[in-house]
Design a protein around this motif. Structure first.
Motif, short mmCIF file in Angstrom:
data_model
loop_
_atom_site.label_atom_id
_atom_site.label_comp_id
_atom_site.label_asym_id
_atom_site.label_seq_id
_atom_site.Cartn_x
_atom_site.Cartn_y
_atom_site.Cartn_z
N VAL A 64 0.86 -1.18 0.00
CA VAL A 64 0.00 0.00 0.00
C VAL A 64 0.90 1.23 0.00
O VAL A 64 2.11 1.13 0.14
N GLY A 65 0.33 2.39 -0.13
CA GLY A 65 1.11 3.62 -0.26
C GLY A 65 1.73 4.11 1.03
O GLY A 65 1.68 5.31 1.30
N LEU A 66 2.33 3.24 1.80
CA LEU A 66 3.04 3.63 3.02
C LEU A 66 4.53 3.46 2.81
O LEU A 66 4.97 2.56 2.09
N PRO A 90 18.57 -9.99 -0.47
CA PRO A 90 19.00 -9.04 -1.51
C PRO A 90 17.81 -8.37 -2.23
O PRO A 90 17.89 -7.21 -2.60
N MET A 91 16.73 -9.10 -2.41
CA MET A 91 15.55 -8.51 -3.05
C MET A 91 14.92 -7.45 -2.15
O MET A 91 14.50 -6.39 -2.63
N ARG A 92 14.88 -7.69 -0.85
CA ARG A 92 14.33 -6.69 0.08
C ARG A 92 15.20 -5.43 0.07
O ARG A 92 14.68 -4.31 0.08
N ARG A 93 16.52 -5.60 0.04
CA ARG A 93 17.41 -4.43 -0.03
C ARG A 93 17.22 -3.69 -1.35
O ARG A 93 17.25 -2.46 -1.39
N PHE A 94 17.03 -4.45 -2.45
CA PHE A 94 16.81 -3.84 -3.75
C PHE A 94 15.53 -3.00 -3.74
O PHE A 94 15.51 -1.87 -4.25
N LEU A 95 14.46 -3.51 -3.15
CA LEU A 95 13.21 -2.75 -3.07
C LEU A 95 13.41 -1.47 -2.27
O LEU A 95 12.87 -0.41 -2.63
N ASP A 96 14.17 -1.54 -1.19
CA ASP A 96 14.47 -0.33 -0.41
C ASP A 96 15.23 0.70 -1.27
O ASP A 96 14.94 1.89 -1.21
N ARG A 97 16.21 0.21 -2.06
CA ARG A 97 16.99 1.12 -2.90
C ARG A 97 16.15 1.74 -4.01
O ARG A 97 16.28 2.92 -4.31
N VAL A 98 15.27 0.94 -4.62
CA VAL A 98 14.39 1.47 -5.67
C VAL A 98 13.48 2.54 -5.10
O VAL A 98 13.29 3.60 -5.69
N TYR A 110 15.53 5.67 -4.47
CA TYR A 110 15.96 6.31 -5.71
C TYR A 110 14.80 7.02 -6.41
O TYR A 110 14.95 8.12 -6.93
N THR A 111 13.63 6.38 -6.43
CA THR A 111 12.48 6.95 -7.15
C THR A 111 11.61 7.84 -6.26
O THR A 111 10.63 8.39 -6.75
N LEU A 112 11.95 7.94 -4.98
CA LEU A 112 11.17 8.70 -4.01
C LEU A 112 9.74 8.20 -3.92
O LEU A 112 8.80 8.96 -3.66
N ALA A 113 9.57 6.91 -4.12
CA ALA A 113 8.25 6.27 -4.02
C ALA A 113 8.13 5.60 -2.66
O ALA A 113 9.13 5.17 -2.08
N PRO A 114 6.92 5.50 -2.12
CA PRO A 114 6.75 4.75 -0.87
C PRO A 114 7.17 3.29 -1.06
O PRO A 114 6.91 2.70 -2.10
N ARG A 115 7.81 2.74 -0.05
CA ARG A 115 8.28 1.35 -0.14
C ARG A 115 7.14 0.37 -0.40
O ARG A 115 7.32 -0.62 -1.10
#
Length: 133
Positions: A13-15, A76-84, A87-92
């Motif tokens: 969700v958008g959090l 590694p996938m969880r870290r990648f989602l945090d980085r994305v 980088y995109t300034l989108a909610p996780r």
């Protein structure tokens, strides 16, 4: 392995933060596990996230419903989602939604809608190229 009394769960969700849920007795929740968590009046698929749960009164926490019998999301996938998300300034949670897209519990997979529609209208100006086509 003993499961903690509370766990952080990132929901699609958008959090931008994970929510803290109580872990009922008998559930084994490890970081990366896909879980069913209550959110308002519905049940959402979420991912048990890393980090210590917030310091909240355990009596105020909603319990998780279940741990899904699916492979956990790798670290590694969880870290990648945090980085994305950073980088995109989108909610996780929105980035997680993209990663979980297509995973629906109890629903038939949705097929993409394709089709052709005839409008019945001819081009206003018939050119030789249009006529050949």
């Amino acid at each position: 392995m003993t499961s903690p009394a509370a766990v952080e769960v990132l929901l699609p969700v958008g959090l931008d933060r994970a929510l803290t849920y109580a872990v009922p007795a008998g559930l084994d929740v490890a970081p990366g596990a896909l879980v069913l968590a209550p959110l308002g009046s519905r049940i959402e698929i979420g991912v048990a996230w890393d980090g210590a749960p917030a310091d909240v009164d355990p009596a105020k926490l909603k319990p998780l419903h279940a741990v899904l019998d699916l492979p956990p999301m790798a670290e590694p996938m969880r870290r990648f989602l945090d980085r994305v998300a950073a980088y995109t300034l989108a909610p996780r949670g929105q980035v997680l939604r993209m990663a979980l897209r297509g995973l629906a519990v109890g629903e038939e997979p949705r097929k993409p809608k394709t089709g052709v529609r005839a409008t019945g209208a001819h081009p206003a100006r018939m050119t030789p190229a249009r006529e050949r086509a």
